[in-house]
Motif scaffolding. Structure first.
Motif, PDB file in Angstrom:
ATOM      1  N   LEU A  84      20.467 -69.555  20.328  1.00  0.00           N
ATOM      2  CA  LEU A  84      20.569 -70.336  21.559  1.00  0.00           C
ATOM      3  C   LEU A  84      19.607 -71.518  21.559  1.00  0.00           C
ATOM      4  CD1 LEU A  84      20.677 -67.349  24.098  1.00  0.00           C
ATOM      5  CD2 LEU A  84      22.624 -68.676  23.243  1.00  0.00           C
ATOM      6  N   ARG A  85      19.237 -71.998  20.382  1.00  0.00           N
ATOM      7  CA  ARG A  85      18.268 -73.091  20.291  1.00  0.00           C
ATOM      8  C   ARG A  85      18.724 -74.338  21.065  1.00  0.00           C
ATOM      9  NH1 ARG A  85      14.785 -69.962  18.766  1.00  0.00           N
ATOM     10  NH2 ARG A  85      13.888 -69.904  16.650  1.00  0.00           N
ATOM     11  N   LYS A  86      20.026 -74.608  21.049  1.00  0.00           N
ATOM     12  CA  LYS A  86      20.524 -75.804  21.708  1.00  0.00           C
ATOM     13  C   LYS A  86      21.028 -75.532  23.122  1.00  0.00           C
ATOM     14  CE  LYS A  86      21.865 -78.012  17.345  1.00  0.00           C
ATOM     15  NZ  LYS A  86      22.972 -78.635  16.572  1.00  0.00           N
ATOM     16  N   ALA A  87      20.828 -74.297  23.585  1.00  0.00           N
ATOM     17  CA  ALA A  87      21.264 -73.949  24.937  1.00  0.00           C
ATOM     18  C   ALA A  87      20.268 -74.484  25.962  1.00  0.00           C
ATOM     19  CB  ALA A  87      21.403 -72.431  25.071  1.00  0.00           C
ATOM     20  N   THR A  88      20.693 -74.498  27.216  1.00  0.00           N
ATOM     21  CA  THR A  88      19.814 -74.973  28.277  1.00  0.00           C
ATOM     22  C   THR A  88      18.724 -73.936  28.568  1.00  0.00           C
ATOM     23  OG1 THR A  88      21.190 -73.988  30.015  1.00  0.00           O
ATOM     24  CG2 THR A  88      21.724 -76.237  29.308  1.00  0.00           C
ATOM     25  N   ALA A  89      17.681 -74.393  29.251  1.00  0.00           N
ATOM     26  CA  ALA A  89      16.581 -73.489  29.604  1.00  0.00           C
ATOM     27  C   ALA A  89      17.059 -72.359  30.504  1.00  0.00           C
ATOM     28  CB  ALA A  89      15.462 -74.277  30.280  1.00  0.00           C
ATOM     29  N   ILE A  90      18.050 -72.646  31.347  1.00  0.00           N
ATOM     30  CA  ILE A  90      18.590 -71.606  32.237  1.00  0.00           C
ATOM     31  C   ILE A  90      19.247 -70.506  31.424  1.00  0.00           C
ATOM     32  CG2 ILE A  90      20.278 -71.111  34.035  1.00  0.00           C
ATOM     33  CD1 ILE A  90      17.873 -72.582  35.058  1.00  0.00           C
ATOM     34  N   MET A  91      20.023 -70.879  30.414  1.00  0.00           N
ATOM     35  CA  MET A  91      20.680 -69.882  29.568  1.00  0.00           C
ATOM     36  C   MET A  91      19.657 -69.035  28.823  1.00  0.00           C
ATOM     37  SD  MET A  91      23.938 -69.955  29.956  1.00  0.00           S
ATOM     38  CE  MET A  91      24.444 -69.059  28.490  1.00  0.00           C
ATOM     39  N   LEU A  92      18.609 -69.669  28.313  1.00  0.00           N
ATOM     40  CA  LEU A  92      17.569 -68.941  27.612  1.00  0.00           C
ATOM     41  C   LEU A  92      16.834 -67.997  28.562  1.00  0.00           C
ATOM     42  CD1 LEU A  92      16.210 -71.913  25.492  1.00  0.00           C
ATOM     43  CD2 LEU A  92      17.280 -69.860  24.567  1.00  0.00           C
ATOM     44  N   MET A  93      16.587 -68.454  29.778  1.00  0.00           N
ATOM     45  CA  MET A  93      15.912 -67.617  30.761  1.00  0.00           C
ATOM     46  C   MET A  93      16.754 -66.388  31.101  1.00  0.00           C
ATOM     47  SD  MET A  93      14.549 -68.688  34.560  1.00  0.00           S
ATOM     48  CE  MET A  93      16.235 -68.839  35.187  1.00  0.00           C
ATOM     49  N   ILE A  94      18.064 -66.586  31.273  1.00  0.00           N
ATOM     50  CA  ILE A  94      18.958 -65.463  31.557  1.00  0.00           C
ATOM     51  C   ILE A  94      18.983 -64.486  30.387  1.00  0.00           C
ATOM     52  CG2 ILE A  94      21.368 -64.821  31.959  1.00  0.00           C
ATOM     53  CD1 ILE A  94      21.669 -67.452  33.508  1.00  0.00           C
ATOM     54  N   ALA A  95      18.988 -65.028  29.171  1.00  0.00           N
ATOM     55  CA  ALA A  95      18.959 -64.158  27.990  1.00  0.00           C
ATOM     56  C   ALA A  95      17.673 -63.343  27.952  1.00  0.00           C
ATOM     57  CB  ALA A  95      19.088 -64.999  26.721  1.00  0.00           C
ATOM     58  N   SER A  96      16.557 -63.952  28.350  1.00  0.00           N
ATOM     59  CA  SER A  96      15.292 -63.217  28.365  1.00  0.00           C
ATOM     60  C   SER A  96      15.305 -62.132  29.428  1.00  0.00           C
ATOM     61  CB  SER A  96      14.127 -64.183  28.593  1.00  0.00           C
ATOM     62  OG  SER A  96      14.076 -64.653  29.924  1.00  0.00           O
ATOM     63  N   PHE A  97      15.946 -62.382  30.556  1.00  0.00           N
ATOM     64  CA  PHE A  97      16.100 -61.339  31.577  1.00  0.00           C
ATOM     65  C   PHE A  97      16.844 -60.138  30.987  1.00  0.00           C
ATOM     66  CE2 PHE A  97      15.322 -64.143  35.355  1.00  0.00           C
ATOM     67  CZ  PHE A  97      14.415 -63.300  35.970  1.00  0.00           C
ATOM     68  N   GLY A  98      17.950 -60.426  30.298  1.00  0.00           N
ATOM     69  CA  GLY A  98      18.731 -59.345  29.695  1.00  0.00           C
ATOM     70  C   GLY A  98      17.945 -58.576  28.656  1.00  0.00           C
ATOM     71  N   LEU A  99      17.180 -59.291  27.828  1.00  0.00           N
ATOM     72  CA  LEU A  99      16.361 -58.623  26.820  1.00  0.00           C
ATOM     73  C   LEU A  99      15.307 -57.741  27.480  1.00  0.00           C
ATOM     74  CD1 LEU A  99      15.401 -58.190  23.905  1.00  0.00           C
ATOM     75  CD2 LEU A  99      14.016 -60.267  24.145  1.00  0.00           C
ATOM     76  N   GLY A 100      14.701 -58.235  28.545  1.00  0.00           N
ATOM     77  CA  GLY A 100      13.692 -57.451  29.248  1.00  0.00           C
ATOM     78  C   GLY A 100      14.262 -56.164  29.815  1.00  0.00           C
ATOM     79  N   ILE A 101      15.441 -56.251  30.413  1.00  0.00           N
ATOM     80  CA  ILE A 101      16.087 -55.049  30.953  1.00  0.00           C
ATOM     81  C   ILE A 101      16.400 -54.065  29.834  1.00  0.00           C
ATOM     82  CG2 ILE A 101      18.175 -54.186  32.095  1.00  0.00           C
ATOM     83  CD1 ILE A 101      18.201 -56.825  33.693  1.00  0.00           C
ATOM     84  N   ALA A 102      16.880 -54.580  28.707  1.00  0.00           N
ATOM     85  CA  ALA A 102      17.224 -53.709  27.580  1.00  0.00           C
ATOM     86  C   ALA A 102      15.994 -52.975  27.056  1.00  0.00           C
ATOM     87  CB  ALA A 102      17.870 -54.534  26.463  1.00  0.00           C
ATOM     88  N   ILE A 103      14.877 -53.696  26.897  1.00  0.00           N
ATOM     89  CA  ILE A 103      13.646 -53.056  26.409  1.00  0.00           C
ATOM     90  C   ILE A 103      13.170 -52.001  27.398  1.00  0.00           C
ATOM     91  CG2 ILE A 103      11.220 -53.436  25.835  1.00  0.00           C
ATOM     92  CD1 ILE A 103      12.001 -56.209  24.823  1.00  0.00           C
ATOM     93  N   ARG A 104      13.181 -52.343  28.679  1.00  0.00           N
ATOM     94  CA  ARG A 104      12.686 -51.409  29.701  1.00  0.00           C
ATOM     95  C   ARG A 104      13.533 -50.143  29.760  1.00  0.00           C
ATOM     96  NH1 ARG A 104      12.244 -54.893  33.280  1.00  0.00           N
ATOM     97  NH2 ARG A 104      14.064 -54.563  34.588  1.00  0.00           N
TER      98      ARG A 104
END
Length: 262
Positions: A84-104
């Motif tokens: 997602l290097r060329k994705a918007t900051a919003i997309m990256l932020m949403i992806a980080s939310f999903g990763l955080g939920i998965a880890i938790r």
């Protein structure tokens, strides 16, 4: 009053390590990584696993957890954020939310929801100028200061640190200058997530280890990073100190007389 200073110093030392990681990733990739605090939880549980299963000492276990969490951060970048290097900051932020939920949720499924504690002996607090501090709290502050000093030397005395600062300032110019920005980004993830893991271990030493411990501090960690100027690791440390002192001073004040007058 001195007890407030002690408590604030300990809490500020804990969240400063996480705030540094948040601001590092933002500086390199330009998005707020909300999964960052979950690497603190992961590090705390990994250290617990090593101490309880193979009876590894707490310090070696914490260092091993730092390395494992750093590698997990690199893996997360390769599997998710690099795509997602060329994705918007919003997309990256949403992806980080999903990763955080998965880890938790992975941690909750593995270790359950009950709190855990490191195998520490009862310690007699030391009296200092009317306040009290335990040897564990002294170790927490000392470990955080050592990491900050090491990070300062890394940024200013090594080629990797210069490359990290160049990548954060202008990735395209850094790449045109011959810097392997992907390698630098991997090191940013490793160091940032490693610091988060160590911060999680330090928090677990003073309180307890449970799946929501990272999510519970997401607001103070991001407040520290933002107050210090997002992307500025030194500012993140200062922001952590401000947040810690503000919280503890607020808790030390008896607000009941004020409430009764309203």
């Amino acid at each position: 009053m001195f007890q407030v200073i002690i408590d604030s110093s300990v809490y500020g030392a804990e969240i400063s390590l996480l705030a540094i990681g948040v601001t590092m990733v933002y500086g390199a990739l330009g998005f707020p990584n909300f999964a960052h605090v979950e690497f603190a939880t992961l590090g705390a549980y990994l250290a617990l696993l090593l101490t309880s299963t193979i009876n590894l000492g707490l310090i070696p276990a914490a260092l091993a957890a730092l390395v494992f969490a750093g590698l997990a951060g690199i893996l997360a970048d390769r599997l998710i954020f690099k795509r997602l290097r060329k994705a918007t900051a919003i997309m990256l932020m949403i992806a980080s939310f999903g990763l955080g939920i998965a880890i938790r949720e992975l941690i909750r499924a593995t270790w359950g929801t009950s709190p855990h504690f490191y195998p520490l002996e009862l310690q007699r607090p030391l009296a200092v100028l009317g306040g009290s501090i335990t040897p564990v709290q002294i170790g927490i502050v000392a470990a955080a200061l050592a990491c900050m000093l090491g990070f300062h030397l890394l940024l200013n005395r090594t080629k990797l640190g210069i490359a990290m600062r160049a990548t954060a300032d202008n990735p395209r110019l850094a790449e045109a200058s011959g810097i392997n920005t992907e390698k630098v980004i991997s090191m940013v993830w490793f160091i940032g997530c490693g610091f988060a893991a160590l911060g999680g271990v330090l928090i677990g030493l003073e309180t307890q280890i449970q799946p929501n411990m990272g999510f519970a501090i997401i607001i103070p960690v991001f407040c520290a990073a933002i107050m210090g100027g997002i992307g500025n690791p030194y500012g993140a440390v200062l922001g952590a100190a401000i947040v810690a002192f503000t919280q503890n001073i607020g808790l030390s004040i008896n607000w009941a007389p004020l409430a009764s007058t309203l």
